[in-house]
Design an enzyme around this catalytic site. Structure first.
Site, PDB file in Angstrom:
ATOM      1  N   GLN A 159       0.777  -1.248   0.052  1.00  0.00           N
ATOM      2  CA  GLN A 159      -0.075  -0.164  -0.292  1.00  0.00           C
ATOM      3  C   GLN A 159       0.719   1.154   0.001  1.00  0.00           C
ATOM      4  O   GLN A 159       0.037   2.064  -0.309  1.00  0.00           O
ATOM      5  CB  GLN A 159      -1.007   0.073   1.214  1.00  0.00           C
ATOM      6  N   CYS A 205      -5.066   0.487   3.785  1.00  0.00           N
ATOM      7  CA  CYS A 205      -5.313  -0.758   4.051  1.00  0.00           C
ATOM      8  C   CYS A 205      -6.360  -1.263   3.868  1.00  0.00           C
ATOM      9  O   CYS A 205      -6.855  -2.391   3.593  1.00  0.00           O
ATOM     10  CB  CYS A 205      -5.000  -0.734   5.472  1.00  0.00           C
ATOM     11  N   HIS A 210      -5.870  -0.916  11.473  1.00  0.00           N
ATOM     12  CA  HIS A 210      -5.468  -1.438  10.336  1.00  0.00           C
ATOM     13  C   HIS A 210      -6.424  -2.732  10.071  1.00  0.00           C
ATOM     14  O   HIS A 210      -7.028  -3.417  10.475  1.00  0.00           O
ATOM     15  CB  HIS A 210      -4.236  -2.110  10.419  1.00  0.00           C
TER      16      HIS A 210
END
Ligand SMILES: *[C@@H]1O[C@H](CO)[C@@H](O)[C@H](O)[C@H]1NC(C)=O
Ligand SMILES: *[C@@H]1O[C@H](CO)[C@@H](O)[C@H](O)[C@H]1NC(C)=O
Length: 448
Positions: free
Chosen positions: A247, A253, A389
């Site tokens: 990423q 994410c 995340h």
């Protein structure tokens, strides 16, 4: 699902000294995690536990652990878990002096077999101990930093930048040290390619935003299959997981977590594995915020509204926000719903085996310095309610430790930080007690 209130810039888990102090009297060292659990009234040794062999060696070879400890449990004042400024293990003879009743070490050192050698008895503790070594500390840090720069091809374009990064690197060694010494699984933490980033910089590369969760969830609860499942399972062995992506410095994410899930769903149903476009989601999903973060739940709906996902090749990743240039004629995959999975980790495994990889939210505190192994950080170092995340569970298994034969069930989790992070881009996290919130935000798309 409960609304989880989290801001992206999380309160630092690294204001740890104060927290550790608050945990005084609760943390005790030992070889099997046993000593890290609260002992309430039960003194070490009072159940005979400490009188039994512990792998190669009894805790406290001088019979110390067999005596009553009244208040003074091993490490009971947090002493061994605090930084000792210059006076790391043995550096000033510290460990050779009597500590009242107490002797112990700061880096998990004392939990390893010592053969015949008593702690500190042969000057052993005065020698450098790898990453948390003592001795000429500054020198060994410089050496490590140079090694780090070389390994990850780091170049800083000024002396002041070099100094700044070195200082961050050294701060991070302390965090690594705290994670490592309190680790309950088998994980190794150490310098990674993110070791010259501050916590703030690191968090920019996450991107899960529970605050963007709709107040009224559209998601159906998933049905959990009742079939028996194997003791380990890995979708990577079944051709429905694309190679690990990266990423970059963009909080996307959530998009990677979603494409990974949809890739798997589509491949399982239609026998064709496409690598799908995260950039399309970054640019065109207006409920989410591109490189500023997003939520899988919103992304499933955005894909359905847009009319589907293009492939990685047709809509390549740029790691920055851009104009939406979605072209419906290029769509390869569509989504027509989504489900929310229960928090029970046995149910998650049952669903996974039947239906494919699962998008999850997780607390990333253990990830910046994760090198490999089964990660099982103390709960207060990895708050399961603070998800920041997005990742993808692709399988699970059980590891048994070499000396003590402790069972370590784990999830295999695909990350989006490139194959040069973790275990070839993957993370293994302890399975069964909600470590780091791994079970708190499990979802999947449904594909037609
Ligand atoms: C969309 O893609 C098709 C080819 O699949 C192309 O012919 C068309 O020009 C594209 N449209 C736009 C607006 O770029
Ligand atoms: C999605 O499409 C499939 C196939 O057309 C259909 O069976 C299924 O019910 C749809 N699901 C939803 C949630 O609309």
């Amino acid at each position: 699902m409960r609304l989880i209130l989290v801001v992206c810039a999380l309160s630092s888990a690294w204001v740890v000294d104060a927290q550790l102090l608050r945990y005084e009297g609760k943390i005790h060292f030992g070889t099997d995690g046993h000593d890290q659990q609260p002992h309430s009234k039960i003194l070490l040794g009072s159940d005979g536990h400490d009188q039994k062999p512990h792998g190669q060696k009894l805790l406290g070879v001088d019979g110390h652990d067999q005596r009553l400890h009244s208040q003074a449990l091993l490490g009971g004042d947090g002493h061994d878990q605090r930084q000792h400024s210059q006076a790391l293990l043995g550096a000033d003879g510290h460990d050779l002096r009597s500590h009242g009743q107490k002797h112990f070490g700061v880096d998990g050192h004392d939990q390893q077999p010592h053969g015949q050698v008593l702690l500190g008895g042969d000057g052993h503790d005065q020698q450098p101990h790898g990453q948390v070594g003592n001795g000429p500390r500054e020198l060994s840090h410089t050496h490590m930093f140079k090694g780090f720069m070389k390994k990850y091809n780091k170049a800083y374009n000024s002396q002041s930048e070099f100094k700044k990064r070195f200082s961050i690197f050294r701060q991070n060694l302390k965090k690594i040290h705290i994670l490592q010494q309190s680790e309950r699984g088998t994980a190794k933490y150490g310098p990674t390619k993110f070791s010259d980033l501050t916590e703030h910089e690191f968090r920019r590369m996450l991107g899960l935003r529970p605050d963007l969760k709709p107040t009224l969830s559209q998601m159906e609860p998933a049905e959990i299959p009742s079939e028996e499942i194997p003791s380990s399972f890995d979708w990577r062995d079944h051709g429905i997981v694309t190679p690990v992506k990266n990423q970059g410095m963009c909080g996307s994410c959530w998009a990677f977590s979603v494409t990974g899930n949809v890739e798997g769903q589509w491949a399982l149903k239609h026998k064709h594995l496409y690598s799908l476009s995260e950039q399309e989601l970054v640019d065109c999903d207006k409920t989410d915020e591109g490189c500023n973060g997003g939520m899988p739940e919103n992304a499933y709906e955005a894909i359905a509204k847009l009319g589907g996902l293009e492939t990685e090749n047709d809509y390549p990743y740029e790691a920055k926000d851009d104009q939406c240039h979605f072209n419906e004629t290029k769509v390869k995959v569509t989504v027509n719903g989504s489900v929310e999975l229960p928090q029970n980790e046995d149910d998650l495994a049952r669903w996974l085996v039947k239906h494919g990889p699962i998008s999850i939210g997780i607390n990333a505190n253990a990830l910046q310095f994760y090198v490999g192994g089964v990660s099982h950080p103390l709960r207060f170092l990895c708050n399961p309610k603070s998800l920041d995340h997005g990742m993808l569970i692709v399988g699970y298994g059980v590891h048994t430790t070499k000396y003590l034969h402790r069972r370590q069930p784990y999830w295999i989790v695909k990350n989006s930080w490139g194959p040069d992070w973790g275990e070839q881009g993957y993370y293994r996290v302890y399975r069964g007690d909600g470590t780091c919130g791994v079970n708190q935000m499990a979802t999947s798309a449904i594909v037609p």
